[in-house]
Design a protein around this motif. Structure first.
Motif, mmCIF file in Angstrom:
data_model
loop_
_atom_site.group_PDB
_atom_site.id
_atom_site.type_symbol
_atom_site.label_atom_id
_atom_site.label_comp_id
_atom_site.label_asym_id
_atom_site.label_seq_id
_atom_site.Cartn_x
_atom_site.Cartn_y
_atom_site.Cartn_z
ATOM 1 N N ARG A 1 -92.870 -87.999 -9.763
ATOM 2 C CA ARG A 1 -94.055 -88.082 -9.555
ATOM 3 C C ARG A 1 -94.117 -89.367 -8.390
ATOM 4 N NH1 ARG A 1 -93.421 -90.069 -14.036
ATOM 5 N NH2 ARG A 1 -94.579 -88.672 -15.391
ATOM 6 N N ARG A 2 -92.927 -90.500 -8.017
ATOM 7 C CA ARG A 2 -94.119 -91.079 -6.501
ATOM 8 C C ARG A 2 -93.604 -90.237 -5.753
ATOM 9 N NH1 ARG A 2 -88.961 -91.757 -3.669
ATOM 10 N NH2 ARG A 2 -87.361 -90.410 -4.718
ATOM 11 N N GLU A 3 -93.468 -89.126 -5.292
ATOM 12 C CA GLU A 3 -94.257 -88.117 -4.167
ATOM 13 C C GLU A 3 -95.565 -87.218 -4.308
ATOM 14 O OE1 GLU A 3 -90.435 -86.164 -3.129
ATOM 15 O OE2 GLU A 3 -89.646 -88.286 -2.371
ATOM 16 N N ALA A 4 -95.566 -87.676 -5.671
ATOM 17 C CA ALA A 4 -97.165 -86.486 -5.441
ATOM 18 C C ALA A 4 -98.399 -86.634 -5.134
ATOM 19 C CB ALA A 4 -97.259 -86.606 -6.954
ATOM 20 N N GLU A 5 -98.862 -86.263 -4.055
ATOM 21 C CA GLU A 5 -100.491 -86.795 -3.546
ATOM 22 C C GLU A 5 -100.586 -85.745 -3.037
ATOM 23 O OE1 GLU A 5 -98.505 -87.259 0.463
ATOM 24 O OE2 GLU A 5 -97.200 -89.187 -0.073
ATOM 25 N N GLU A 6 -101.565 -85.696 -2.241
ATOM 26 C CA GLU A 6 -103.084 -84.986 -2.769
ATOM 27 C C GLU A 6 -102.813 -83.759 -1.913
ATOM 28 O OE1 GLU A 6 -105.746 -85.060 -3.736
ATOM 29 O OE2 GLU A 6 -106.139 -87.059 -4.286
ATOM 30 N N GLU A 7 -101.739 -83.773 -0.788
ATOM 31 C CA GLU A 7 -101.226 -82.484 0.023
ATOM 32 C C GLU A 7 -99.890 -81.819 -0.920
ATOM 33 O OE1 GLU A 7 -98.601 -83.304 3.578
ATOM 34 O OE2 GLU A 7 -101.357 -84.178 3.902
ATOM 35 N N CYS A 8 -100.128 -80.841 -0.891
ATOM 36 C CA CYS A 8 -98.860 -80.077 -1.674
ATOM 37 C C CYS A 8 -97.941 -79.789 -0.598
ATOM 38 C CB CYS A 8 -99.774 -78.095 -2.152
ATOM 39 S SG CYS A 8 -98.162 -77.317 -3.105
ATOM 40 N N VAL A 9 -96.382 -80.008 -1.282
ATOM 41 C CA VAL A 9 -95.226 -80.519 -0.259
ATOM 42 C C VAL A 9 -94.593 -79.049 -0.615
ATOM 43 C CG1 VAL A 9 -94.888 -83.047 -0.911
ATOM 44 C CG2 VAL A 9 -94.415 -81.178 -2.630
ATOM 45 N N HIS A 10 -95.191 -77.931 -1.032
ATOM 46 C CA HIS A 10 -94.146 -76.803 -1.649
ATOM 47 C C HIS A 10 -95.232 -76.378 -0.071
ATOM 48 C CE1 HIS A 10 -94.527 -78.663 -5.190
ATOM 49 N NE2 HIS A 10 -93.008 -78.391 -5.242
ATOM 50 N N GLU A 11 -95.968 -76.321 0.312
ATOM 51 C CA GLU A 11 -96.369 -75.408 1.231
ATOM 52 C C GLU A 11 -95.641 -74.770 2.258
ATOM 53 O OE1 GLU A 11 -100.181 -77.393 3.248
ATOM 54 O OE2 GLU A 11 -100.967 -76.946 1.291
ATOM 55 N N GLU A 12 -95.510 -73.376 2.950
ATOM 56 C CA GLU A 12 -94.106 -72.987 3.926
ATOM 57 C C GLU A 12 -95.284 -73.416 5.346
ATOM 58 O OE1 GLU A 12 -93.938 -69.331 3.255
ATOM 59 O OE2 GLU A 12 -93.384 -69.405 1.295
ATOM 60 N N VAL A 13 -94.089 -74.189 6.124
ATOM 61 C CA VAL A 13 -94.306 -74.718 7.493
ATOM 62 C C VAL A 13 -92.867 -73.302 8.359
ATOM 63 C CG1 VAL A 13 -95.407 -76.235 7.281
ATOM 64 C CG2 VAL A 13 -93.257 -76.799 7.228
ATOM 65 N N GLU A 14 -93.146 -73.847 9.772
ATOM 66 C CA GLU A 14 -92.691 -73.720 10.555
ATOM 67 C C GLU A 14 -92.072 -74.076 11.163
ATOM 68 O OE1 GLU A 14 -92.969 -70.456 14.756
ATOM 69 O OE2 GLU A 14 -93.384 -70.260 12.930
ATOM 70 N N CYS A 15 -90.626 -74.155 11.509
ATOM 71 C CA CYS A 15 -89.917 -74.910 12.522
ATOM 72 C C CYS A 15 -89.985 -75.061 13.841
ATOM 73 C CB CYS A 15 -88.134 -74.842 12.177
ATOM 74 S SG CYS A 15 -87.490 -75.944 13.228
ATOM 75 N N ALA A 16 -90.383 -75.677 14.468
ATOM 76 C CA ALA A 16 -90.384 -75.517 16.323
ATOM 77 C C ALA A 16 -89.512 -75.493 16.579
ATOM 78 C CB ALA A 16 -90.908 -77.046 16.198
ATOM 79 N N PHE A 17 -87.915 -75.571 16.424
ATOM 80 C CA PHE A 17 -86.994 -74.605 17.218
ATOM 81 C C PHE A 17 -86.045 -73.754 16.616
ATOM 82 C CE2 PHE A 17 -86.945 -79.734 16.616
ATOM 83 C CZ PHE A 17 -86.877 -79.979 17.877
ATOM 84 N N GLN B 1 -87.866 -71.541 14.308
ATOM 85 C CA GLN B 1 -89.272 -70.662 14.177
ATOM 86 C C GLN B 1 -88.771 -70.301 12.589
ATOM 87 O OE1 GLN B 1 -88.068 -70.463 17.262
ATOM 88 N NE2 GLN B 1 -89.215 -72.064 17.767
ATOM 89 N N GLY B 2 -87.373 -71.311 11.816
ATOM 90 C CA GLY B 2 -87.391 -70.626 10.195
ATOM 91 C C GLY B 2 -88.737 -71.009 9.410
ATOM 92 N N VAL B 3 -89.052 -70.444 8.590
ATOM 93 C CA VAL B 3 -90.134 -70.895 7.491
ATOM 94 C C VAL B 3 -89.551 -71.916 5.764
ATOM 95 C CG1 VAL B 3 -92.052 -69.807 5.618
ATOM 96 C CG2 VAL B 3 -91.430 -68.874 8.096
ATOM 97 N N MET B 4 -89.700 -72.340 5.671
ATOM 98 C CA MET B 4 -89.458 -73.458 4.965
ATOM 99 C C MET B 4 -90.443 -73.924 3.773
ATOM 100 S SD MET B 4 -88.190 -76.378 7.395
ATOM 101 C CE MET B 4 -87.870 -74.805 8.763
ATOM 102 N N ARG B 5 -89.972 -75.243 2.805
ATOM 103 C CA ARG B 5 -91.838 -75.899 2.446
ATOM 104 C C ARG B 5 -91.272 -76.893 3.525
ATOM 105 N NH1 ARG B 5 -89.778 -75.996 -3.734
ATOM 106 N NH2 ARG B 5 -87.637 -77.778 -2.509
ATOM 107 N N GLU C 1 -88.169 -82.618 6.262
ATOM 108 C CA GLU C 1 -87.626 -83.954 6.640
ATOM 109 C C GLU C 1 -85.979 -83.378 6.450
ATOM 110 O OE1 GLU C 1 -87.007 -88.276 4.890
ATOM 111 O OE2 GLU C 1 -88.785 -86.697 4.492
ATOM 112 N N SER C 2 -85.171 -82.720 6.108
ATOM 113 C CA SER C 2 -83.824 -82.489 6.266
ATOM 114 C C SER C 2 -83.624 -81.967 6.892
ATOM 115 C CB SER C 2 -83.324 -82.875 4.114
ATOM 116 O OG SER C 2 -83.893 -81.481 4.416
ATOM 117 N N HIS C 3 -84.582 -80.847 7.215
ATOM 118 C CA HIS C 3 -83.948 -79.043 7.566
ATOM 119 C C HIS C 3 -83.297 -80.045 9.454
ATOM 120 C CE1 HIS C 3 -84.236 -75.370 10.016
ATOM 121 N NE2 HIS C 3 -84.852 -76.030 10.565
ATOM 122 N N PRO C 4 -83.973 -80.746 9.816
ATOM 123 C CA PRO C 4 -82.989 -80.885 11.522
ATOM 124 C C PRO C 4 -81.266 -80.551 11.535
ATOM 125 C CG PRO C 4 -84.918 -82.353 10.682
ATOM 126 C CD PRO C 4 -84.475 -81.530 9.901
#
Length: 397
Positions: A137-153, A155-159, A164-167
């Protein structure tokens, strides 16, 4: 802008049996079956209090009271007085999400509403329409944190939530070893930690009492002269024996609980609050007296069972003796009756012999006196001979 309260209602369930209490509850508020604070307390006809679910499950296995073993059925169980329910529900509990960081404490009857509406560490549904993900609940925001993004190093796809913990796990990046501070690629760092010579570890016999710890590279020298390591086989054997004895004691305790109703022991809070050694000695004496009462009661039950067994054994022997005497008397009576029957048969036989003998003598006398007779007389004599023959045959029989 924070989402409305209605969209932040948590569906997380609360297990009341798994709650931790701020202070140790009184032994009078514990269920004798699950040994936890009462949940929906009910009372039996013999005035014992249980959790509703616990006593229902117990009655499905045996229709007796778990405490005093008296006959009991579902109709004899009624809701406990409202005072007991209030005392249990007013106990102060810790939030179920305390391990995540929630410091809230409240009465037990409020904990479900706290988790459902107020706890910042409870999981709620994501605020984005069409997303079925869950987030705190404390992390609930307007933008969805379950959207998939790509790592810049890599190129892996993750939520986005895991970005933040991927590095620390990215195979294209390196991380420093926390022991030797050398840099290794992330895929190799886990294997290096297992053999890092700079890691400080405990002696292999630390669980037996050795307090030595040093770097992994220096530990071999200690192991060669450690007395605990040399005694490890013997200590391990004693540990296994102790575990076996603990299991046997637990089994014996369960058998004693079936024979004797459990008595509430002093709570830890009351025992810890008293620092006077005299109070501790008195508590120890109370424990000893209770154990002596248990032993005396068990011994008295044993003596009563043994006396009942001896009494039944004597009664069985008496019944065996009575049955043997009745059998002997019946046999004597049968012998007397058989003797009378034999005497009657012998008397009848003697009378029959006398009758046959007298008839035989009468027939032979008439034939000698008449001399030579006519055909009619010869027929009479023939008839007499035939009668004697049949009589002779009867006598033979």
């Amino acid at each position: 802008m924070a989402p409305p309260r209605s969209t932040r209602s948590s569906l997380q369930s609360v297990d009341l049996r798994a709650l931790d209490y701020l202070t140790s509850p009184s032994a009078n508020l514990l269920c004798p079956i699950c040994h936890s604070p009462l949940i929906t307390p009910v009372q039996t006809q013999c005035l014992h209090t249980f959790c509703s679910a616990c006593i229902s499950l117990s009655l499905e296995r045996s229709l007796t009271c778990p405490v005093d073993r008296k006959p009991l059925n579902h109709d004899d169980v009624t809701p406990a007085p409202i005072m007991i329910a209030n005392l249990v529900n007013d106990l102060v509990v810790l939030c179920p999400n305390r391990e995540k960081g929630c410091p809230t404490t409240c009465a037990r009857w409020l904990v479900e509403s706290h988790v459902r509406e107020d706890c910042g560490y409870a999981t709620v549904k994501c605020v984005k329409d069409g997303c079925d993900g869950m987030v705190e609940r404390r992390e609930a925001e307007e933008e969805c944190v379950h959207e998939e993004v790509e790592c810049a190093f890599c190129q892996g796809v993750m939520r986005k939530l895991d970005l933040e913990s991927h590095p620390k796990e990215c195979p294209k990046l390196s991380s420093d070893c926390p022991y030797c501070s050398e840099s290794f690629p992330n895929p190799e760092l886990a294997d290096h930690k297992l053999v890092c010579p700079a890691e400080v570890i405990d002696c292999a016999a630390s669980h037996f009492g050795c307090t030595y710890s040093s770097r992994r590279s220096e530990l071999d020298q200690h192991l060669s002269g450690c007395h605990f390591v040399a005694l490890t086989p013997i200590l391990q054997l004693h540990t296994e024996r102790i575990e076996t004895l603990e299991l046997e004691n637990k089994a014996i305790r369960q058998k004693l609980d079936l024979l004797l109703p459990p008595r509430p022991l002093p709570s830890q809070s009351s025992a810890g609050a008293s620092s006077d050694p005299n109070d501790a000695n008195s508590a120890g004496r109370d424990m000893t007296s209770e154990m002596q009462d248990y032993t005396y009661h068990l011994y008295s039950e044993y003596e009563q069972l043994r006396s009942d067994f001896e009494r039944l054994n004597v009664q069985i022997r008496e019944l065996d003796v009575k049955q043997d005497m009745a059998r002997i008397n019946e046999g004597l009576r049968y012998n007397d009756e058989m003797t009378g029957v034999r005497a009657a048969i012998n008397g009848l036989r003697m009378q029959l012999h006398w009758l046959l003998a007298s008839r035989r003598e009468t027939g032979t006398g008439g034939a000698g006196a008449g001399g030579a007779r006519s055909v009619a007389g010869s027929s009479v004599s023939g008839d007499a001979r035939r009668m004697s023959d049949s009589a002779r045959q009867v006598v033979k029989l």
